[in-house]
Every structure is written in C-alpha cells, then in structure tokens.
Write a protein that holds these residues in place. Structure first.
Motif, PDB file in Angstrom:
ATOM      1  N   ASN A  53       1.972   8.015  -0.426  1.00  0.00           N
ATOM      2  CA  ASN A  53       0.774   7.552  -0.243  1.00  0.00           C
ATOM      3  C   ASN A  53      -0.075   8.770   0.511  1.00  0.00           C
ATOM      4  N   SER A  54      -1.264   8.178   0.443  1.00  0.00           N
ATOM      5  CA  SER A  54      -3.001   9.192   1.635  1.00  0.00           C
ATOM      6  C   SER A  54      -2.421   7.866   2.859  1.00  0.00           C
ATOM      7  N   VAL A  55      -3.617   8.928   3.647  1.00  0.00           N
ATOM      8  CA  VAL A  55      -4.136   8.018   4.353  1.00  0.00           C
ATOM      9  C   VAL A  55      -4.923   9.690   4.814  1.00  0.00           C
ATOM     10  N   PRO A  56      -6.584   8.645   4.254  1.00  0.00           N
ATOM     11  CA  PRO A  56      -7.820   9.013   4.255  1.00  0.00           C
ATOM     12  C   PRO A  56      -8.163   9.706   6.071  1.00  0.00           C
ATOM     13  N   PHE A  57      -8.399  10.256   6.364  1.00  0.00           N
ATOM     14  CA  PHE A  57      -9.120  10.631   7.900  1.00  0.00           C
ATOM     15  C   PHE A  57     -10.116  11.877   7.720  1.00  0.00           C
ATOM     16  N   TRP A  79      -9.579  15.440   6.429  1.00  0.00           N
ATOM     17  CA  TRP A  79      -8.431  15.188   5.146  1.00  0.00           C
ATOM     18  C   TRP A  79      -8.569  16.279   3.895  1.00  0.00           C
ATOM     19  N   THR A  80      -9.881  16.692   3.780  1.00  0.00           N
ATOM     20  CA  THR A  80     -10.229  16.667   1.553  1.00  0.00           C
ATOM     21  C   THR A  80     -10.016  18.631   2.429  1.00  0.00           C
ATOM     22  N   VAL A 113      -3.893  21.052   4.301  1.00  0.00           N
ATOM     23  CA  VAL A 113      -3.857  19.007   4.498  1.00  0.00           C
ATOM     24  C   VAL A 113      -3.025  19.146   3.113  1.00  0.00           C
ATOM     25  N   ILE A 114      -1.568  18.620   3.261  1.00  0.00           N
ATOM     26  CA  ILE A 114      -1.087  18.677   2.324  1.00  0.00           C
ATOM     27  C   ILE A 114       0.332  17.343   2.246  1.00  0.00           C
TER      28      ILE A 114
END
Lengths: 112, 110, 529
Positions: C119-123, C126-127, C131-132
């Motif tokens: 899963n991912s969580v955007p903040f 984050w791109t 960020v891995i």
C-alpha cells in the motif's frame, strides 16, 4: 449495481482543502484536489474517474494509486470504500507493448 | 549509496564481473547482471527521470518493476524499468524527461 | 494451445507449496512467475520464522525458499520465470507474456497465488527520490547487496516495518525513527524490542507532515495526531534523513480472479478485494483456487499451508487422489493452519482490546507504545524466586504461536506445552547448563542467559548478536537498556558462533551486578572521532 450510482445523492459543494495539491496518481500526476473536484463534476465510480482524469491509466496501471483513489472518492461521497466497485480488471494485467500484441499468432503451438 | 560487502546473515555479497556503462554520456562502473538501478544508486545517482507535466524528479520507489517510477531510456528504448533490467557492458542509460532523453531536450530551447 | 493439468500463477511460498503437493500426487504442473527469481518474498526474508517445527520455525526465510524450490524442481515441476500471466479467463485459459511474445495455455485446474502488493500513503514530498517501499529496501539490501540509504525513517510499525527496520540496522544503516499514526505498535512486541534495544525511537500517534530536499529526500517533519488522525499543531519534529521507508500494509493482487469471473468480496480484514472461497481455497468457479496472501493477507507460514491445501484440492478435482485421501490431508493441514491462527495477533482477534495474556498477566502497554518492556513489566512477567547460577531469562510477553525455545533445550528447562501460543516458562527444577541454544533458537531474540552468581560484583549476560563487526573477546564497550540507553560499562567475555546457531552469535558480557536486570544489549564504543 451499487447504491452509490444514485446521481441525485446530495454531496454538497467542493470545498478546497490544504492538501489538494498532493499527487495521488504518480504516473499521470493527478492531484487529490482534481480527484475530489471530479466527484463533484459527477464522477461517482472508480471507472468513470479513471476515464475522466486518467488516474490509474498511466504506466503502472493503477498499481500504486488504485486504493488511494478509491478512498478519496469514497470519502467525498461520504460512504465506506468497500461499497464502491473497484476498477474493472481486464487483460493485460501488466503494461505490454503494442508490438507484442500485434504479432500474436492465435493458433501458434507452444514450442518452448 | 554504499554497497554492502559483508552481511551478518548473508555473508559476502556475490557479484558478477565489474563492467562499465554510460549514464548521460558519463562512464560509470557496475556489476554485470545487477539491476541498472543498483549500479546507479551505488554511484550516487538518485534521479532517474523527470515527469511529463511538472518536470519533477523521480527515482526508485518499489524496486520490483511495478510502480514504473525508475524508468529511463536504455539503449534508446524509453520507459525501461531500471530496477529489474540487468546491467550489460557498454549499456547507454539516459535520464528521461517526459518520454525523451533529458540530454537531448536541453539542446532544444524551452 | 498447450494444456497442463495444473497451472499455478506465482512461485512464492503458496505457489511452490501447491506445486509440490500436486506433483507428489502425479500431476503435470507448471508455475508461471513474472519475476526474475522465484520464491516471492521469501528470498528477502533474512529473519528466523516463528511457529513450530512443522511451520519451519527458526529457519530463515530465504532458506525455506531454497528448500521449496529444490523440492519442486526435484519433483519435476516446471517453474517458468519472467513469465507474466496477463489474463485469465472463465474457461481456465491464461495468457502469458514471455519476453516479447504472447502464449495461450489451458489448465485443467488453476491455482492463483499471486500474493500482495504494498500500500501507499501519500504525504507532501512522497514522490521525491529517496522515498521507497519497505519491499524496495529489502530487495536492495538482501538481494542486491546495497544500502537503501544512510539515514532512514520508517513509516509503519506493523511486522513489515519492524522486521525491515532491524534488517536496515543489520545492513549498516541508521534508522532514525519508526513512525505510526496508530496509538499502538502493530507488529509483534519481540520484533519491536529488537530495534528498541538498538536505540531506535518509536513515535506512535505521529504521522509524516512533509518530506523535502533538493531533488531527493533530505529532511522529514513528523507531527503528532489525535484519535481522528488530525495533525496537532506545534508538535513538529524534524529529522535529517536521506530515505523514507513506507510500510503501511499490503493489498491482495486479486485482479486475475475478477477477470475470470470469480465472485469477489471487499474485506478490510483480509486487506482488500479477495475472491470468495471456502476454507480450502476453492473459488466460485470450479477448478480455480486461491492460496496465500491473494486470498487474505497473513504470512508466509500460513501461505505455505494454504498452498498445500489448494494443491490437494486441485488433485482431487482432477481425479489424481481420492476424496478420502483429500479429506485426510486437509484435516492435518487445517490443524497446522489453525495452530498458526491463534494468539494476540490472530485475524480473529484483530480489533479486540486485549488486556491480559491467556495466562491472566496484564500485558505491557509500554511495549505497545514504546517498543520495550518497562522495569515494572519485567517484574510482573518474571518468576517469583531468584534462580541460582546461569539460567535463561525469557522476555516473551505476548501470546503468539511459537515454540522453538522449548525444543532447543536438551535439559528441558523451557516449557510451553501443547498450545504453542502459551508463554514460555522456565522450569526451576531443571538445571541450565548455559549452552545458549535457546538464545540462538528464539526467532524473536527474546531469550537471554543471566548469571548473577558469577562474582560478588559482576553478573554475566549472554545475548543474541546479529551485527557486523562482531565484538571481540576482551573488548570493552557499554551495556544498554531495553530502550537502547547507555547503562554501564561492559566487557565482552566471549563471542560464540556455531553452525547450530545459524548466524546468531552469542555474546556474553560482564556487567556490574546491580545492572543484571536491565542490561540487555552491547554497544561498541567507537575508538575514533
């Protein structure tokens, strides 16, 4: 059909939020605000959202953003994410170059 | 980033033979058969491409060929996932800007 | 179009286990896997597994992977790598992309064991490169021998976040913090304790506010959140890092089932969309089965058993084994699986508020919030009588299905009993010989040998040590507490390594007697600036 497709459902106006500029679909660079606004434009399902904004149609085909997009739409509609129909699952499940599909021989015998 | 030469559980890291390849025209060294992304990271390269719309830097994210953020132009082929493509001697690896090589884009006026 | 008795999609623990079971019954099996290497996530797992002997307890993940692969190959299973199944249809036809060609295959039965995706969580930020995912960190460290970064912040305190944090430390990286928006640590207490004693701080009820840097991660700001996960103003903490590792859960990769027309169910307890199936993995389409994480997020041990069950059912479906044989096999496998699905972290207990162990001892809230047992917790879980001479001290305070410590002791000093979720207890009627096999066997690294009778001023503590460089006999350093704080001077008396310990060194250190109940880790003292 899921109950969410009731287009008469009153969801209120689009209220800008501080994190609207947050990128959700990394491949197509679609932001949270764009997705939320699109719900108010009438995109109530994940499939419609995908066709409207292209989120989930980039190189990774939704591998990263699918769950995030669904949750954002659900939140905007004020429903639980599990009531939303996820995007259609269709072949090819992984990105594939046109030239590979183009040279497919239907009755080819697998020789290995 | 540093390579791990000896690991407490896995022991000595086994690699293929050392080879050279080109990154944006610059010669770099890596090990034959390892993912291009690993050789780049060992050389301190973190940015693999710039996005089409916002020209923002992207690099390795999932490292298993699913997220497509690490794609670069490899031997002329764009959108090549560098985290799962094995390094070959003399490979030409270029930073992608949108879908073209950044080196070439810089030559055209914006 | 080539036809196989059984097509298995995915060569991970579930897929390989299914292949082995079916091949044993005489089926012609092919396994397609989209990756360059088989084994799914197994080859990235360098820690010792839990469970019991039947579940491959105390065996490291990658060794389990090697065993499965060897057994499958020996039984004549065809494992095709770099073979991506891009479509599956109602009549059990699959399309496979190999290189730059497409092939069609028909399976009389199909088992899909494609596992899960992260899963991912955007903040904000984050791109940025740096960020891995947690899986990415494992791939880099454990498969390709490269550090993912130098200074890392881990987001997520489930088992993946905890285990990967420890692996990052083993790879020589600095884990500056483990952050989780939840109020409690999600993974096993023993996994948290392993990193806490190395000094890694936990920030529960915190989330990432932003990550920034010039074309890559350079700085992260975290902030506290309230019970509705809203950021609380003025609680910012900044860390200088070059990597953010995201471990926020897994989702089943079940699209193939959906494509083929199987009935699906969106089940948050299982991690997302899963095919509706019975307890043996049979979906709503006869002849199509599901096994492993794709049927519900659990772990490799349960995936292997589910794979075996699906393999047996596919065999019976195709007439390669009788219903009676199938029933017998399934009964044994179900028992094995059930014994794993018990204890504090079992799916059935998720969401429940657990306040005491099965034995009635109040659980440690410090362990859940900070990752280490408090002195009061230790007193509550310790035996009431002081034990003379060298003896094991077991700091395992949560009911999880696991018992390699019991089997490790030849003197039978450690007792768990038939229910493997029971807490291990030291039998004071037996005499410990100080061999340390229990210390090495404990997958949670929660067993220590303590000798408070070494001398009038000093005690000896033997602890599991899995880092490089290994300290040397005679080396002087510091002993730390369970939270990684420096406690006192410590001198290394011995460092034992042995094939039997499987890369867990036994470090024995001498500490002042008064520190015997607190000293639980050895920190090297740098001899240069």
């Amino acid at each position: 059909m899921h109950s969410i497709n009731d287009r008469n459902k009153e969801i209120g106006k689009f209220i800008p939020a501080a994190d609207d500029d947050l990128i959700i679909c990394r491949c197509e660079e679609i932001t949270k605000g764009e997705i939320r606004k699109a719900v108010h434009d009438g995109m109530f399902t994940v499939t419609e959202m995908r066709r409207y904004l292209r989120c989930g149609m980039g190189l990774c085909q939704g591998q990263t953003c699918a769950k995030l997009t669904k949750n954002i739409i659900a939140r905007e509609l004020n429903v639980s994410p599990s009531t939303l129909e996820p995007a259609t699952s269709r072949s090819p499940m992984r990105p594939i170059e046109m030239k590979i599909l183009g040279k497919e021989e239907v009755n080819k015998n697998e020789r290995d | 980033m540093e390579r791990i030469t000896e690991h407490p559980i896995l022991g000595e890291t086994k690699k293929g033979r050392e080879i050279s390849f080109l990154f944006d025209g610059k010669p770099l060294k890596g090990y034959e058969g390892e993912p291009i992304a690993v050789a780049l990271r060992a050389a301190g390269v973190m940015t693999h491409r710039y996005t089409q719309k916002r020209h923002e830097p992207r690099g390795v994210f999932c490292a298993i060929g699913r997220c497509t953020d690490c794609v670069m132009i490899v031997d002329g082929v764009p959108n090549t996932r560098t985290c799962i493509t094995p390094l070959v001697e003399g490979m030409k690896v270029q930073t992608q800007d949108g879908v073209v090589a950044k080196e070439e884009k810089g030559e055209r006026s914006k | 179009m080539k036809r196989y008795d059984l097509i298995i999609v995915g060569a991970g623990p579930a897929g390989l286990s299914a292949a082995i079971e079916a091949a044993k019954k005489g089926l012609h099996v092919v396994v397609f896997d989209e990756n360059l290497r088989p084994g799914g996530q197994l080859f990235k797992q360098i820690h010792k597994f839990f469970g019991s002997k039947e579940h491959q307890a105390k065996v490291r993940g990658f060794n389990i992977g090697k065993k499965l692969l060897a057994e499958a190959t020996q039984l004549g299973v065809e494992v095709q790598l770099n073979a991506t199944v891009t479509g599956m249809y109602l009549d059990k036809e699959v399309i496979v992309k190999k290189g730059d060609e497409i092939f069609h295959f028909k399976g009389d039965a199909i088992i899909v064991a494609t596992g899960a995706s992260e899963n991912s969580v955007p903040f904000k930020g984050w791109t940025l490169p740096g960020v891995i995912g947690a899986g990415a960190a494992q791939t880099m460290m454990n498969l390709h021998g490269i550090k993912p970064g130098k200074k890392i912040l881990m987001l997520g305190s489930g088992n993946v976040g905890l285990v990967v944090s420890f692996q990052l430390l083993q790879a020589g990286c600095d884990v500056v913090a483990i952050v989780d928006a939840a109020p409690h640590i999600g993974g096993y207490g023993v996994h948290a304790a392993k990193v806490a004693r190395c000094g890694v701080p936990f920030y529960l009820s915190h989330t990432i506010q932003s990550v920034s840097g010039d074309e890559k991660v350079e700085k992260v700001v975290i902030g506290a959140v309230d019970s509705s996960f809203t950021l609380i103003p003025e609680t910012e903490k900044t860390f200088t890092v070059d990597t953010i590792c995201v471990a926020v859960g897994l989702s089943p990769m079940s699209q193939l089932f959906k494509m083929a027309g199987c009935k699906m169910d969106d089940n948050p307890k299982k991690g997302g969309q899963v095919p509706v199936c019975n307890e043996w993995g049979e979906t709503s389409i006869k002849g199509i089965f599901a096994a492993g994480d794709v049927a519900g997020i659990e772990e490799a041990s349960s995936a292997m058993i589910e794979g075996k069950m699906a393999g047996v059912c596919a065999s019976e479906y195709l007439g390669y084994c009788s219903s009676a044989e199938q029933a017998k096999d399934l009964e044994n496998m179900a028992k094995d699986l059930d014994s794993l699905r018990q204890g504090m972290f079992a799916i059935k207990n998720r969401g429940k508020k657990i306040e005491t162990t099965m034995e009635g001892i109040p659980i440690s809230t410090n362990l859940l919030k900070k990752g280490f047992l408090s002195d009061a917790d230790i007193k509550r879980f310790s035996p009431t009588k002081k034990i003379a001479g060298v003896h094991p001290v077991i700091e395992c305070t949560q009911n999880i299905p696991c018992n390699p410590c019991q089997d490790a002791c030849v003197r039978h000093c450690i007792k768990i009993g038939k229910d493997i979720t029971a807490l291990p207890v030291v039998d004071t009627t037996k005499t410990c010989m100080g061999c340390g096999l229990c210390v090495a066997a404990c997958s949670g690294q929660a067993i220590f040998l303590v000798n408070e009778d070494f001398s009038s001023d000093y005690a000896l503590i033997t602890l599991p040590y899995e880092f490089l460089p290994l300290p040397q006999k005679g080396e002087k350093g510091k002993a730390t507490t369970r939270s990684g704080e420096i406690l006192c001077d410590a001198e290394v008396i011995s460092v034992k390594t042995s094939k039997a310990y499987d890369h867990t060194a036994l470090l024995t250190m001498k500490v002042p007697l008064a520190m015997s109940e607190k000293a639980r880790f050895f920190k090297k003292v740098k001899s240069y600036a």
